[in-house]
Structure formats: C-alpha cells, structure tokens
Design an enzyme around this catalytic site. Structure first.
Site, short mmCIF file in Angstrom:
data_model
loop_
_atom_site.label_atom_id
_atom_site.label_comp_id
_atom_site.label_asym_id
_atom_site.label_seq_id
_atom_site.Cartn_x
_atom_site.Cartn_y
_atom_site.Cartn_z
N CYS A 73 0.81 -1.22 0.00
CA CYS A 73 0.00 0.00 0.00
C CYS A 73 0.83 1.26 0.00
O CYS A 73 0.28 2.37 -0.02
CB CYS A 73 -0.95 -0.02 1.19
SG CYS A 73 -1.99 -1.49 1.21
N HIS A 83 -2.43 8.20 5.99
CA HIS A 83 -2.68 6.86 5.45
C HIS A 83 -4.01 6.33 5.97
O HIS A 83 -4.83 5.84 5.20
CB HIS A 83 -1.53 5.93 5.84
CG HIS A 83 -1.62 4.57 5.23
ND1 HIS A 83 -1.63 4.38 3.87
CD2 HIS A 83 -1.70 3.34 5.79
CE1 HIS A 83 -1.71 3.09 3.61
NE2 HIS A 83 -1.76 2.43 4.75
N GLU A 143 0.03 5.14 13.13
CA GLU A 143 0.32 6.35 12.36
C GLU A 143 0.27 7.59 13.25
O GLU A 143 1.11 8.49 13.13
CB GLU A 143 -0.64 6.51 11.19
CG GLU A 143 -0.30 7.72 10.33
CD GLU A 143 -1.17 7.86 9.10
OE1 GLU A 143 -0.81 8.65 8.21
OE2 GLU A 143 -2.23 7.21 9.04
N LYS A 175 -9.51 7.98 2.81
CA LYS A 175 -9.97 6.62 2.54
C LYS A 175 -11.38 6.37 3.07
O LYS A 175 -12.03 5.40 2.67
CB LYS A 175 -8.99 5.60 3.14
CG LYS A 175 -7.66 5.51 2.42
CD LYS A 175 -6.79 4.43 3.02
CE LYS A 175 -5.44 4.32 2.31
NZ LYS A 175 -4.56 5.46 2.61
N HIS A 179 -9.78 1.88 0.25
CA HIS A 179 -8.32 1.74 0.17
C HIS A 179 -7.95 1.15 -1.17
O HIS A 179 -8.22 -0.02 -1.44
CB HIS A 179 -7.86 0.84 1.32
CG HIS A 179 -6.38 0.82 1.51
ND1 HIS A 179 -5.48 1.40 0.65
CD2 HIS A 179 -5.61 0.25 2.50
CE1 HIS A 179 -4.26 1.21 1.07
NE2 HIS A 179 -4.31 0.53 2.19
N PHE A 190 2.01 -3.34 3.92
CA PHE A 190 2.45 -4.64 4.41
C PHE A 190 3.92 -4.85 4.03
O PHE A 190 4.34 -4.48 2.93
CB PHE A 190 1.61 -5.76 3.79
CG PHE A 190 0.23 -5.91 4.39
CD1 PHE A 190 -0.21 -5.12 5.43
CD2 PHE A 190 -0.63 -6.87 3.89
CE1 PHE A 190 -1.47 -5.28 5.98
CE2 PHE A 190 -1.90 -7.05 4.42
CZ PHE A 190 -2.32 -6.24 5.47
#
Length: 410
Positions: A161, A301, A312, A333, A338, A398
C-alpha cells in the site's frame, strides 16, 4: 538538484471518472463505497459484500481492443495517465527524456486467476497467449510507456500500500538527478476479486459492515473495524520547473520531498512505535529543507484499522510533537476506500489540490473520534491559512514499507 513541479493530474476512482468529479465528490462528503452485486459474492459466500468500485467502468472509456489486451489494473492506469498527460498539455519532450514510474500493489490478479480457471476447466490450449503480459505487475507501467512512447525507462514499484507514493518519490528523484526531464507516475489497483477479498477478510483486515457499506470506512473512529477495498488509479506528470516555465505550463505545485523507509518489524503489522514512518516523514521534510512547523496539512494513510490508525498517530506525534495540534489532517480513505497500490497516487492528488485550493478535504464517518488519537480531523472542507506551508501525504504498506511525499506551492 533540479526543482520538480506537478503539471498534470489524472484519476479514475470510486468517487468519479476523473480528477474534477472525484475532488468535487470528496469535498461534498460523498462515499464511493457500494454493495457488490456480482454473482460470485453469493457463489463463494464472500464474507464482505461491499467495496469502493470504480465510478466509471474502464470499458466505457477504452476501446474494446484496448480493454481486451489489458488487465483491469492496466486499464485504470492507462485511463488516468492519458488524463494526466492531456492535463499537462501533452508536453513535447524527446522520448529518451520521458520516463514512466507506475506502481501497483498486487497487479493483474484478475488475469492470473481467470487464466487458472480456464486451465482447470478447459485445458492449456485455451489459455490466452496474452496472459503473461497482462498479469505481470509492470503491465500498467508498460502500457503507459508504449502509449506515450517513453524511452527513458519504465519502472514499477511494488511495495504493497506504499507503492503509489514510492513510485512518485522515485519519479521525483529521477528528475532531480537528471535521468529524465518528464516522468508520468502514480499507481493503480483492480483487486476487487473474490480471492483477495476473502484473504483480507480471513486476516480480519476488512470492515464487515455489510448492512451499512457507506459508513464502513471510519478512520480514527472508536467503532472502526477494518479497511474497505477500493479500485482505480491516479497519475501525475512531473517535470523540471525550468521546462514547465519555458513552455508556459500550468503548474499545480512543487514536489519538494519523497522518502522511503522500512520498519523491519512485521509482515503485516506496523511498528507500534512508528519509528520507520517517522523517519520517512523527517526524511521528506529534510529533502524539502523544511522544519516540522512548516507543515500545515497532512493527508494521512488512515486505513480505518484499529492498530494501523494508532501506529500512524504515534509516528505523527513522534515527528511533530507540540506542533501536532496545529496540523489539519484529512483521512480520505473514508470516502474512497483503500486503493492499495493506487492509494498513494490518489491521495497525492488530493494533497496537491488541497494546496492549490487552500482547502483540506473532509473526513466522513468520524462520529466518535478515538480519544487516543488527538488530531485535528475536520468533518467539513476546511480552509488552510498558510499558502507557503508544506503539505505531506503518508502511505504505509504490508512488509513494513513507508513512503512519504512533501509538496509546497511555488
């Protein structure tokens, strides 16, 4: 180092088929999340029955021949790139000075799995000869490169991502160092398929609000329960400030930082201390020659996962300290879902437009903000007050990938 500016934007998203419609819907507080009506949802008893599906089908934009020879991820990429190129005024540049750096997180998953079904059900002779070119992760970048005749190199970042942001950071540095004069960059994803949805659901990463999909993506809310899959693409045209001014191009803003770090912590979970993410933010600001107090806006994010949002915030607090409360943070998002490898590109566009219009987009579905996340997250479009301030866009993925971009008005 040469200065780099943004001269073109393109997008196809769950909110709209182009940048203008997507941005307008975002500012209006609309949701691009909807219930999946495909037959495979019931056929496979998919546990999550909604996603951020592209507002405009690629087949409505591309020719039948183009669509037939491209995986959906490449279809979205080509649509966004063509929009960005036109928006930039189709710059006249030597092919050997034009590059593409376009990302994906998963790639041609539809092509791969459809071909495997064909192999099992109809045998090897019925597998399409274009299967490999369509499924390979560099397919979107290659499609754009051939369409534009780019010969300075066509590259693909694949970092989950964080892919879209990493692609833009790579493009920024290629122009800075003189490898290319113009780079088309961004990211695309088309993974709303029963296997990825089932796999993400199995790891408890997805929201399961099947009865209320438009409210499912809830960054920073106490009731957040996972992210929502999205699809689409975002594309940017970057070029030197000198060339943009020489041809009288429209300039959105300057890109002043693009950094990549890694956590080396866990394959899916972020470092709870936020150290890798914090280093990425600080590196981007260092490249920009900016201090933490120069930042006014952050496109976070913020995926709407219980663990990710806290990590975050920890990183933001670690970087900005007492200045954290002065930041205006958008978690977009909530509206788009996403887009995985395409998320960074779409959110970079939102960050650029926020700077250009001095207007931070709202975060929807934030009914009860988590008291552990002390951020200023407006629920309505909010004016920015410092035209010369820096805006940053965060992407994390990830594998512990972190990629952060920094922008500033000229």
């Amino acid at each position: 180092m040469r200065r780099v500016v943004v001269t073109g934007l393109g997008a196809t998203t769950p909110l709209g088929g182009d940048v203008a419609s997507t941005w307008s819907a975002l500012l209006a507080g609309e949701s691009g999340i909807s219930t999946l009506t495909q037959s495979w949802v019931q056929q496979y008893e998919i546990p999550v029955t909604f996603a951020g599906q592209a507002k405009v089908l690629a087949s409505e934009v591309l020719t039948p021949q183009e669509a037939k020879r491209l995986d959906p991820s490449s279809q979205f990429a080509l649509i966004a790139a063509r929009q960005a190129w036109e928006d930039a005024g189709s710059p006249e540049v030597e092919p050997e000075r034009l590059a593409v750096d376009f990302a994906t997180g998963i790639g041609g998953v539809w092509t791969l799995l459809d071909a495997f079904d064909t192999l099992k059900e109809r045998g090897p002779r019925r597998v399409l000869p274009m299967t490999v070119p369509m499924l390979m992760p560099n397919g979107p970048a290659a499609a754009i490169g051939m369409d534009l005749g780019a010969r300075a190199g066509v590259r693909t970042a694949v970092s989950a991502c964080a892919s879209g942001n990493e692609s833009i950071a790579n493009a920024f540095h290629r122009i800075q160092t003189g490898e290319a004069d113009v780079v088309v960059c961004g990211g695309a994803e088309a993974a709303i398929h029963p296997l990825p949805i089932s796999a993400f659901a199995a790891m408890h990463a997805l929201s399961k609000r099947n009865e209320d999909p438009t409210k499912a993506s809830r960054p920073y809310d106490t009731d957040r329960d996972g992210f929502v899959m999205g699809e689409g693409a975002g594309a940017l045209v970057l070029e030197t400030l000198e060339s943009a001014q020489a041809r009288g191009a429209k300039i959105y803003c300057e890109i002043v930082g693009g950094s990549v770090t890694s956590d080396a912590y866990h394959i899916t979970a972020p470092d709870p201390e936020g150290s890798g993410a914090a280093r990425a933010v600080l590196a981007a600001l260092s490249q920009a020659g900016a201090s933490v107090t120069d930042v006014e806006h952050v496109n976070a994010h913020a995926t709407s996962t219980p663990v990710g949002d806290i990590a975050e915030y920890t990183a933001i607090k670690r970087v900005f300290g007492d200045h954290t409360g002065e930041l205006i943070v958008s978690a977009t998002k909530a509206a788009t879902g996403h887009l995985l490898g395409g998320a960074g590109a779409i959110e970079a566009i939102f960050t650029i437009l926020a700077l250009k219009e001095q207007l931070a987009p709202p975060t929807i579905n934030l009914d009860n903000q988590d008291p552990a996340i002390e951020l200023n997250v407006p629920r309505v479009p909010t004016k920015l007050s410092r035209p010369n301030a820096v805006a940053i866009s965060n992407s994390f993925g990830f594998g512990g990938h972190n990629a952060v971009l920094a922008f500033r008005n000229l």
